[in-house]
Design a protein around this motif. Structure first.
Motif, PDB file in Angstrom:
ATOM      1  N   ALA A 131      -3.491   3.632  -4.513  1.00 27.91           N
ATOM      2  CA  ALA A 131      -3.264   3.168  -3.148  1.00 27.91           C
ATOM      3  C   ALA A 131      -2.458   1.875  -3.120  1.00 27.91           C
TER       4      ALA A 131
ATOM      5  N   VAL B 245       0.984  14.205   9.083  1.00 27.63           N
ATOM      6  CA  VAL B 245       0.035  13.201   9.565  1.00 27.63           C
ATOM      7  C   VAL B 245      -0.435  12.384   8.367  1.00 27.63           C
ATOM      8  N   ASP B 246      -0.192  11.090   8.389  1.00 26.18           N
ATOM      9  CA  ASP B 246      -0.627  10.236   7.290  1.00 26.18           C
ATOM     10  C   ASP B 246      -1.913   9.520   7.687  1.00 26.18           C
ATOM     11  N   MET B 247      -3.032  10.012   7.131  1.00 35.53           N
ATOM     12  CA  MET B 247      -4.329   9.496   7.536  1.00 35.53           C
ATOM     13  C   MET B 247      -4.476   8.026   7.184  1.00 35.53           C
ATOM     14  N   MET B 248      -3.925   7.644   6.015  1.00 40.83           N
ATOM     15  CA  MET B 248      -4.078   6.257   5.591  1.00 40.83           C
ATOM     16  C   MET B 248      -3.312   5.321   6.533  1.00 40.83           C
TER      17      MET B 248
ATOM     18  N   ASN C  91       8.626   3.273  -4.308  1.00 40.77           N
ATOM     19  CA  ASN C  91       8.693   4.574  -3.639  1.00 40.77           C
ATOM     20  C   ASN C  91       9.148   5.671  -4.603  1.00 40.77           C
TER      21      ASN C  91
ATOM     22  N   HIS D  30       2.707  19.087   7.967  1.00 39.97           N
ATOM     23  CA  HIS D  30       1.984  18.224   7.011  1.00 39.97           C
ATOM     24  C   HIS D  30       2.488  16.797   7.076  1.00 39.97           C
TER      25      HIS D  30
ATOM     26  N   ILE E 181       0.856  -1.184   0.000  1.00 37.17           N
ATOM     27  CA  ILE E 181       0.000   0.000   0.000  1.00 37.17           C
ATOM     28  C   ILE E 181       0.893   1.235   0.000  1.00 37.17           C
ATOM     29  N   PHE E 182       0.518   2.207  -0.843  1.00 38.79           N
ATOM     30  CA  PHE E 182       1.317   3.430  -0.953  1.00 38.79           C
ATOM     31  C   PHE E 182       0.731   4.476  -0.022  1.00 38.79           C
TER      32      PHE E 182
ATOM     33  N   GLU F 201      -5.107   8.998  -3.056  1.00 40.98           N
ATOM     34  CA  GLU F 201      -3.746   9.443  -2.749  1.00 40.98           C
ATOM     35  C   GLU F 201      -3.591  10.932  -3.062  1.00 40.98           C
TER      36      GLU F 201
ATOM     37  N   LYS G 124       0.337  10.982  -8.372  1.00 40.97           N
ATOM     38  CA  LYS G 124      -0.623  10.326  -7.491  1.00 40.97           C
ATOM     39  C   LYS G 124      -2.011  10.554  -8.070  1.00 40.97           C
TER      40      LYS G 124
ATOM     41  N   GLU H 257       4.881   8.847   1.630  1.00 41.86           N
ATOM     42  CA  GLU H 257       5.407   8.611   0.292  1.00 41.86           C
ATOM     43  C   GLU H 257       6.313   7.400   0.233  1.00 41.86           C
ATOM     44  N   VAL H 258       5.921   6.362   0.940  1.00 37.25           N
ATOM     45  CA  VAL H 258       6.611   5.083   0.815  1.00 37.25           C
ATOM     46  C   VAL H 258       5.551   3.999   0.623  1.00 37.25           C
ATOM     47  N   SER H 259       5.986   2.913   0.023  1.00 42.61           N
ATOM     48  CA  SER H 259       5.090   1.804  -0.191  1.00 42.61           C
ATOM     49  C   SER H 259       5.446   0.727   0.819  1.00 42.61           C
TER      50      SER H 259
ATOM     51  N   PRO I  47       0.161   8.110   1.179  1.00 42.71           N
ATOM     52  CA  PRO I  47       0.221   9.373   0.446  1.00 42.71           C
ATOM     53  C   PRO I  47       1.111  10.435   1.084  1.00 42.71           C
ATOM     54  N   ILE I  48       1.234  10.466   2.388  1.00 43.40           N
ATOM     55  CA  ILE I  48       2.010  11.521   3.037  1.00 43.40           C
ATOM     56  C   ILE I  48       3.441  11.052   3.292  1.00 43.40           C
TER      57      ILE I  48
ATOM     58  N   TYR J 242      -7.695  19.112   7.067  1.00 42.14           N
ATOM     59  CA  TYR J 242      -7.118  17.768   7.069  1.00 42.14           C
ATOM     60  C   TYR J 242      -6.912  17.270   8.498  1.00 42.14           C
TER      61      TYR J 242
END
Lengths: 303, 247
Positions: free
Chosen positions: B35, A240-243, B175, A238, A3-4, B209, B205, A9-11, A6-7, B223
């Motif tokens: 995602a 906080v990674d919600m996912m 990445n 900026h 899963i990637f 995303e 993205k 920025e790593v998978s 978004p904040i 947010y």
């Protein structure tokens, strides 16, 4: 399944994150701790940038504390007045902590600050807990030794600005709870933790609060302080990674319920020894990273 | 003015007169980070267009490079202070690509001389801040990115068939940084670059995303509030759900 985020920025592997959330959830269910002190270093190990790990675990703690405090509200074991005083201190401390965090981030020293805080606090708490629970275990075996009487009058009772805390049955100055709140708030902002593992002993030993209202009151304070921390991190950095928070949450919620069941089957002293050892292991791992010469002396700065 | 025209003519002349030219295409010009994005594979294929017969006894090679977006880098160096290892030195390095890949029909060193390499910036060593070669921080950047698989090379990655058709596949890691990835194809005969072709792959993205990233950066307050509301709802939902389950 990758899963990637978004904040960050790593998978990363979603199952690893779910498992991580679950593991911390089990521990928090077993021991009644928030688990923030474990989730942040574990996120470092998975490869999440430290700034994102700290900010996101603050968000995750909000959820687990809300879940926990509701049960305490039903049992009426939350001292709202004491909680509010601790909260005022907490918000001040959190703002100070965030300043320190951002200052050191600009200097490229935020990893060091976070790791040092972890090593020092986990080391102290882990060692105290281990000694205390080993002593309790020995006492329980020998059936000797007298029940500890809480000291009625300490320096805490001689300070000005006294206030009545009915739920705790206390009439003390507001200064000590505010100071405790400030300290915990600072740690929360820097370490990405709720700070329950420091606040709970402080409430019992320094403020002299009865044990039954301690957990609920600290959870109440933690909800608002970590919410404030989340907002500060989200607004200024900026990060906080919600996912990431949501995945950890799902694992954590399920894990907490399993942990509670396991916790019921074990003795309190055994639980505390296990928790103490766990805290010390995390402390040792982080400490060794500081002491052993790293294989790569250089690193590329993030953000 | 006349001077300019002369320069322009000198510059255009070899291109238009080149006996061999590259015609190439990519399997995709756009990569969407969703995602469940887990890296991507780009197929680069093409042919060599000729106005004359294939020269005898001469080596023909194709080199394909992909360059990720460039950014100012901060390199930190650790040293022992008071018994613990801490960052003691920061070095800011000019714009280095976040990703760089070289694929060729043979090892690049066998194809071109080092002078041609630095002129066309083919290997990572020639591409990445070559002006600061020898600086420890620059070598560290090169080493770390190579170890992390962000700077890579495939010595026999390009397949050339009948001196006319070529193809290669380039694996992009999971990445990825957003931006344009410049893909360059060089046609080399006997160590001299005859023709080059470049095009961009746009990495972006999309979907949730994109939405989360934009919200976090453009409307941080909203947010933050949204993440708190979600966390509170999840916490409340969990405690309710398990209360019902336990009954």
């Amino acid at each position: 399944m990758q899963i990637f985020l978004p904040i960050a920025e790593v998978s990363v592997n979603a199952f690893v994150l779910l498992g991580l959330g679950g593991l911390v959830g089990i521990l928090s269910g077993m021991f009644g701790v928030g688990g923030g002190f474990l989730i942040t270093p574990l996120l470092f190990f998975v490869g999440i940038p430290p700034a994102v790990a700290v900010a996101t675990s603050a968000n995750q703690i909000v959820a687990s504390s809300v879940s926990g405090v509701l049960a305490h509200f039903k049992r009426k074991t939350v001292d709202l007045r004491m909680g509010s005083v601790l909260l005022i201190g907490g918000l001040i401390g959190s703002a100070i902590g965030m300043q320190i965090f951002n200052m050191l981030k600009a200097l490229g020293q935020v990893d060091l600050l976070v790791t040092l805080c972890y090593v020092v606090f986990l080391g102290i708490i882990g060692a105290l807990m281990l000694v205390e629970s080993l002593r309790a275990l020995r006492r329980a075996k020998g059936r000797v030794g007298k029940a500890r009487e809480r000291t009625k009058h300490t320096w805490v009772h001689n300070l000005p600005f006294k206030m009545k805390f009915r739920a705790s049955g206390l009439y003390i100055s507001v200064i000590p709870p505010i100071v405790v709140g400030i300290l915990v708030g600072m740690l929360g902002a820097i370490m990405g933790v709720g700070g329950g593992f420091i606040m709970v002993p402080a409430m019992i030993y320094i403020l002299g609060m009865p044990t039954k209202v301690v957990i609920g009151t600290s959870l109440f304070q933690i909800i608002f302080v970590t919410s404030f921390n989340t907002m500060l991190h989200a607004y200024t950095n900026h990060t906080v990674d919600m996912m990431l928070a949501m995945i950890l949450l799902v694992g954590g919620v399920v894990g907490a319920q399993i942990g509670t069941q396991i916790g019921l089957k074990l003795k309190a002293e055994q639980l505390r020894i296990m928790l103490a050892l766990l805290v010390l292991i995390v402390c040792l791992k982080l400490g060794l990273d500081l002491l052993i010469r790293p294989s790569e002396l250089y690193s590329i700065g993030v953000i | 003015m006349r001077f300019l025209i002369v320069i322009l003519a000198l510059w255009v002349a070899p291109l238009s007169l080149a006996a061999e030219q590259v015609v190439a295409a990519l399997s995709q010009n756009r990569i969407s980070i969703t995602a469940n994005f887990d890296g991507s594979e780009i197929l680069v294929f093409g042919a060599i267009k000729r106005t004359e017969a294939v020269p005898e006894n001469s080596a023909l090679d194709v080199i394909v490079t992909v360059t990720g977006p460039r950014k100012l880098e901060t390199i930190l160096r650790k040293a022992r202070r008071f018994g613990i290892w801490v960052n003691v030195e920061t070095e800011r390095l000019g714009h280095a690509p976040s990703f760089y890949s070289v694929a060729a029909t043979r090892p690049v060193e066998d194809i071109v001389a080092s002078k041609t390499d630095s002129l066309w910036k083919i290997t990572a060593d020639a591409q990445i801040l070559s002006a600061r070669r020898g600086l420890a921080a620059r070598e560290a950047l090169l080493r770390i990115r190579t170890d992390n698989g962000l700077y890579r090379r495939a010595n026999a990655g390009v397949v050339l068939t009948e001196n006319t058709l070529f193809n290669t596949s380039i694996a992009l890691p999971a990445n990825l940084v957003e931006g344009d990835y410049i893909t360059r194809i060089l046609l080399v005969r006997d160590g001299a670059v005859l023709d080059d072709y470049s095009t961009a792959i746009n990495v972006q993205k999309v979907g949730i995303e994109r939405w989360l990233y934009n919200l976090a950066h453009n409307n941080a307050l909203l947010y933050g509030l949204l993440s708190l509301v979600l966390a509170a709802l999840a916490g409340w939902g969990a405690s309710e759900a398990f209360r019902i389950l336990r009954r």
